[in-house]
Design a protein around this motif. Structure first.
Motif, short mmCIF file in Angstrom:
data_model
loop_
_atom_site.label_atom_id
_atom_site.label_comp_id
_atom_site.label_asym_id
_atom_site.label_seq_id
_atom_site.Cartn_x
_atom_site.Cartn_y
_atom_site.Cartn_z
N PHE A 19 1.44 -13.58 11.32
CA PHE A 19 2.13 -12.31 11.14
C PHE A 19 2.59 -11.74 12.47
CE2 PHE A 19 3.45 -8.53 9.17
CZ PHE A 19 3.06 -7.46 9.94
N TYR A 43 16.17 0.16 12.79
CA TYR A 43 16.13 -0.99 11.91
C TYR A 43 14.68 -1.36 11.56
CZ TYR A 43 17.55 -5.47 9.99
OH TYR A 43 17.78 -6.52 9.15
N LYS A 46 13.35 1.07 9.12
CA LYS A 46 13.89 0.83 7.77
C LYS A 46 13.18 -0.34 7.11
CE LYS A 46 18.00 -0.69 7.26
NZ LYS A 46 19.27 -1.14 6.76
N MET A 47 12.98 -1.40 7.87
CA MET A 47 12.27 -2.56 7.33
C MET A 47 10.85 -2.18 6.94
SD MET A 47 12.98 -5.91 9.53
CE MET A 47 12.39 -7.11 8.41
N GLY A 50 10.76 -0.41 3.67
CA GLY A 50 10.83 -1.33 2.54
C GLY A 50 9.50 -2.01 2.29
N ILE A 51 8.82 -2.40 3.37
CA ILE A 51 7.53 -3.07 3.21
C ILE A 51 6.50 -2.08 2.67
CG2 ILE A 51 5.64 -4.15 4.48
CD1 ILE A 51 7.63 -5.35 6.36
N ARG A 54 6.26 -1.36 -1.01
CA ARG A 54 5.63 -2.40 -1.83
C ARG A 54 4.16 -2.60 -1.47
NH1 ARG A 54 10.82 -3.62 -0.48
NH2 ARG A 54 12.14 -3.99 -2.28
N LEU A 55 3.86 -2.38 -0.21
CA LEU A 55 2.49 -2.61 0.24
C LEU A 55 1.51 -1.64 -0.41
CD1 LEU A 55 1.18 -4.55 2.30
CD2 LEU A 55 1.11 -2.65 3.87
N ASP A 58 -0.10 -3.04 -3.44
CA ASP A 58 -1.11 -4.03 -3.09
C ASP A 58 -2.38 -3.32 -2.59
OD1 ASP A 58 -2.22 -5.94 -0.63
OD2 ASP A 58 -1.49 -7.08 -2.35
N ARG A 62 -6.14 -3.34 -4.30
CA ARG A 62 -7.29 -3.96 -3.65
C ARG A 62 -8.40 -2.98 -3.33
NH1 ARG A 62 -5.84 -9.12 -1.24
NH2 ARG A 62 -3.59 -9.10 -1.12
N MET A 85 -7.97 -3.07 6.44
CA MET A 85 -7.69 -4.13 5.48
C MET A 85 -6.59 -5.04 5.96
SD MET A 85 -6.63 -3.58 1.56
CE MET A 85 -8.02 -2.70 0.99
N TYR A 86 -5.52 -4.47 6.52
CA TYR A 86 -4.36 -5.27 6.84
C TYR A 86 -4.29 -5.72 8.28
CZ TYR A 86 -2.68 -4.11 2.25
OH TYR A 86 -2.57 -3.97 0.90
N LEU A 87 -4.83 -4.93 9.20
CA LEU A 87 -4.72 -5.33 10.59
C LEU A 87 -6.07 -5.56 11.24
CD1 LEU A 87 -1.83 -3.01 11.80
CD2 LEU A 87 -1.72 -5.45 11.39
N ILE A 135 6.19 1.59 7.61
CA ILE A 135 5.27 1.20 6.54
C ILE A 135 4.49 2.42 6.04
CG2 ILE A 135 3.21 -0.12 5.97
CD1 ILE A 135 4.15 -2.35 7.70
#
Lengths: 181, 158
Positions: A19, A43, A46-47, A50-51, A54-55, A58, A62, A85-87, A135
């Motif tokens: 990642f 940018y 913005k990305m 979007g993540i 959706r994250l 998840d 969890r 959890m994620y990092l 995010i």
């Protein structure tokens, strides 16, 4: 796999490296495509948005987080559950104002910049980890909370710590009505 | 592992981002695929370095391909390659019957035309990994029915 334990932790680390390296390649590509730092930052945000949208699904699936009653609880959950959890890190939380809607997450260890020593020349206002801001913003919006998330301090730019500021913009009282339904 | 969700989402965003940017700036499909493949290449190079830091020297090309199919694929995609075929003359076909990046997309022929976008990064990943192990190659992918896909590796003799 019949390997010993050290191998397994190594594999887990490689996974995180995937990642981190992918993110690095992405930022490098964006720096090539856009000349201005603000464009790259926008940018990435913005990305990240979007993540984040959706994250959050998840994350909620969890973790079994209970309903939050205040912004500080939400920020605590972001720091202690989501980031962990994620990092794999737990930033510390600080409240920045008396009306308790502005918070800071202070990261002393940032896995995203593990392979980054310094920002490239001519890119001094690049927010390398702007994806994280997007995010958080996207995830919060999916649970009906609007917030402004920006980097207040950045180790890559010479500050002593990396600090993410979250400013909640919507009143929480409206949520209470929805909960009663 | 939770990390997987992050990488999957980042990958999907990258693909859609690259194509969106292309729409605005008159880029064609080929250029987008190249961009994604190049990003995968960089990542593959870095990953394989970290991964093979402590492993023994590889005996030959086939040994390297088997490493990619077993250890590398397991670490990155949590499963091994299901089938490896070769003509012993520099062409290898890696078949994955349940490719991690496609399982969420469809289970059959739906969206087949978009599948190649989501495989470009992985092709680059394989090419980058092999390149840092001393093998120059061309990697392409084909999908006939999701989520199964085949990666074809053509070794370039220098």
């Amino acid at each position: 796999m019949s390997r010993s334990a050290p191998r397994r932790t190594e594999n887990h680390k490689i996974n995180k490296d995937l990642f981190v390296l992918t993110y690095g390649a992405l930022v490098a590509q964006l720096c090539k495509d856009y000349e201005k730092d603000e464009d790259v930052n926008k940018y990435l945000d913005k990305m990240g948005y979007g993540i984040g949208t959706r994250l959050i699904e998840d994350f909620l699936a969890r973790s079994c987080v209970r309903r939050c009653h205040s912004y500080s609880e939400i920020t605590d959950i972001i720091a202690q559950v989501a980031f962990k959890m994620y990092l794999g890190i737990t930033p510390s939380v600080a409240c920045r104002n008396s009306s308790r809607n502005e918070f800071s997450l202070i990261l002393d260890k940032n896995p995203l910049v593990e392979f980054v020593e310094e920002l490239p020349a001519g890119r001094s206002s690049l927010c390398y980890c702007n994806l994280l801001c997007g995010i958080i913003r996207g995830a919060l919006e999916m649970v009906h909370l609007t917030a402004d998330v920006t980097f207040l301090q950045d180790r890559l730019k010479g500050d002593s710590v990396t600090e993410i500021g979250i400013t909640f913009l919507k009143k929480l009282e409206e949520k209470r009505y929805r909960r009663k339904k | 592992m939770a990390d997987e969700a992050l990488f999957l989402l980042l990958h999907n965003e990258m693909v859609s981002g690259v194509y969106q940017a292309a729409e605005q700036g008159e880029g064609e499909n080929g250029r987008c695929i190249t961009k994604l493949e190049n990003m995968g290449f960089r990542v593959g190079q870095g990953l394989i370095e970290r991964f093979t830091k402590d492993t023994a020297r590889f005996k030959d090309e086939l040994d390297i391909m088997k490493f990619v199919c077993k250890d590398f694929w397991t670490t990155v995609f949590k499963k091994q390659i299901d089938n490896l075929r070769t003509n012993h003359q520099g062409i290898y076909v890696l078949q994955d019957n349940k490719f991690r990046l496609l399982t969420q997309m469809s289970a059959g022929k739906q969206y087949l035309e978009h599948a190649s976008k989501y495989l470009a990064f992985t092709c680059g990943l394989i090419r980058g990994g092999l390149s840092n192990l001393g093998i120059k190659s061309i990697v392409t992918a084909e999908v006939s029915s999701m989520p199964a896909c085949k990666f074809q590796v053509m070794i370039q003799k220098l």
